[in-house]
Design a protein around this motif. Structure first.
Motif, short mmCIF file in Angstrom:
data_model
loop_
_atom_site.label_atom_id
_atom_site.label_comp_id
_atom_site.label_asym_id
_atom_site.label_seq_id
_atom_site.Cartn_x
_atom_site.Cartn_y
_atom_site.Cartn_z
N ASN A 56 56.28 -38.40 12.23
CA ASN A 56 56.01 -37.09 13.52
C ASN A 56 57.75 -36.29 13.26
O ASN A 56 58.59 -37.36 13.33
CB ASN A 56 55.79 -37.43 14.38
CG ASN A 56 55.49 -36.11 15.49
OD1 ASN A 56 56.07 -35.70 15.63
ND2 ASN A 56 54.59 -35.62 15.05
N HIS A 77 58.65 -32.72 15.62
CA HIS A 77 58.42 -32.25 16.92
C HIS A 77 59.73 -31.45 17.12
O HIS A 77 60.46 -32.12 16.95
CB HIS A 77 56.85 -32.37 17.79
CG HIS A 77 57.80 -33.92 18.81
ND1 HIS A 77 57.58 -34.82 18.00
CD2 HIS A 77 58.65 -33.50 19.33
CE1 HIS A 77 58.45 -35.59 19.00
NE2 HIS A 77 58.84 -34.82 19.83
N THR A 79 51.35 -36.04 16.27
CA THR A 79 52.19 -36.22 17.26
C THR A 79 51.99 -38.11 17.05
O THR A 79 52.20 -38.41 16.13
CB THR A 79 50.54 -36.99 18.87
OG1 THR A 79 49.54 -38.01 17.91
CG2 THR A 79 49.75 -35.11 19.28
N PHE A 135 52.24 -31.94 11.04
CA PHE A 135 51.69 -32.73 11.92
C PHE A 135 51.31 -31.26 13.42
O PHE A 135 51.41 -31.81 13.55
CB PHE A 135 53.71 -32.08 12.24
CG PHE A 135 54.72 -33.07 11.27
CD1 PHE A 135 54.76 -34.06 11.35
CD2 PHE A 135 55.96 -32.70 10.83
CE1 PHE A 135 55.16 -35.14 10.38
CE2 PHE A 135 56.16 -33.12 9.98
CZ PHE A 135 55.85 -34.50 9.50
#
Length: 254
Positions: free
Chosen positions: A50, A52, A128, A231
């Motif tokens: 992931n 982010h 996530t 993502f």
């Protein structure tokens, strides 16, 4: 408000068996949490699961020591900012909102903390933290390679789309352009972050590698990444309060 949230975290986490928490001041090595877990392998021997980012650096230290403010209590308008200087051209307004939500948009001059999350589970990149787990591995090791960036209106600055590009290397999902020249990373044992854990301990065990230097990144390239990525990220997340209680921090071995 921040003091009340920290008090709630302390009351709920101390004595409950939680391991060391994140984020923290990477310039301070103190820590008294007695929970010990194994350091995750080097990221090149794990799968990137992931990517982010958070608006405002969650960690403090290095080039990001300017406190943004207490925020709204839900993780927005807080964290730490790049403490260096930017030129007027770098700060020039961008013609479109980038990553806009009810909490606002990212603008030139904003600081973001990008998390490249890795796992020992046999998975591929996805949305996530759930992308880092699978039914075949009950307790995968987790690692976060963290890079703080300052967003600038400069098309010659490094491109986020390049930094977050994906490939397979020796059978592992990787981000081959992960920044490697932004200072010696501070490696410590902690947890997952995010404002969900402002008043409750995170149960996840994470090996952190936080680079102390800030990288400039083009706002146009961040806009392009938000427009389409595996993502499903289209905005910056809020930040968790800095964890300061020694009982909730691991000692950093320098």
């Amino acid at each position: 408000m921040i003091a009340a949230q920290r008090a709630a975290l302390y009351q709920s986490a101390i004595g409950a068996g939680f391991g060391p928490q994140s984020p923290r001041d990477i310039d301070r090595a103190f820590g008294a949490n007695a929970r010990i877990f194994g350091t995750a392998p080097h990221h090149t021997r794990m799968n990137l699961c992931n990517i982010h980012l958070h608006e405002g650096a969650e960690h403090r230290g290095g080039d990001f020591t300017l406190y943004i403010g207490n925020g709204d209590g839900t993780g927005y308008g807080t964290g730490f900012a790049y403490s260096g200087r930017l030129t007027p051209d770098e700060l020039a307004p961008y013609p479109r909102p980038v990553g806009a939500t009810a909490h606002g948009a990212i603008e030139p001059g904003d600081t973001i903390e990008v998390h490249f999350v890795y796992t020992t589970a046999d998975v591929r990149p996805g949305p996530t933290l759930g992308a880092c787990l699978n039914d075949a591995t009950g307790n995968p090791q987790l690692r976060v390679e963290a890079q703080v960036m300052v967003v600038v209106n400069d098309d010659t600055a490094p491109r986020f789309t390049t930094l977050a590009a994906l490939s397979s290397v020796d059978g592992y999902a990787q981000a081959p352009n992960l920044p490697m020249t932004m200072g010696m990373p501070v490696v410590y044992q902690g947890s997952t972050t995010g404002p969900t854990y402002n008043e409750a301990g995170s149960p996840y065990q994470v090996t952190w590698s936080v680079r102390p230097q800030v990288m400039r990144v083009s706002i146009a390239s961040l806009e392009a990444w938000f427009a389409g990525n595996v993502f499903e990220e289209d905005h910056a997340h809020g930040v968790r309060n800095l964890v300061i209680e020694p009982e909730l921090l691991s000692p950093i071995q320098r």
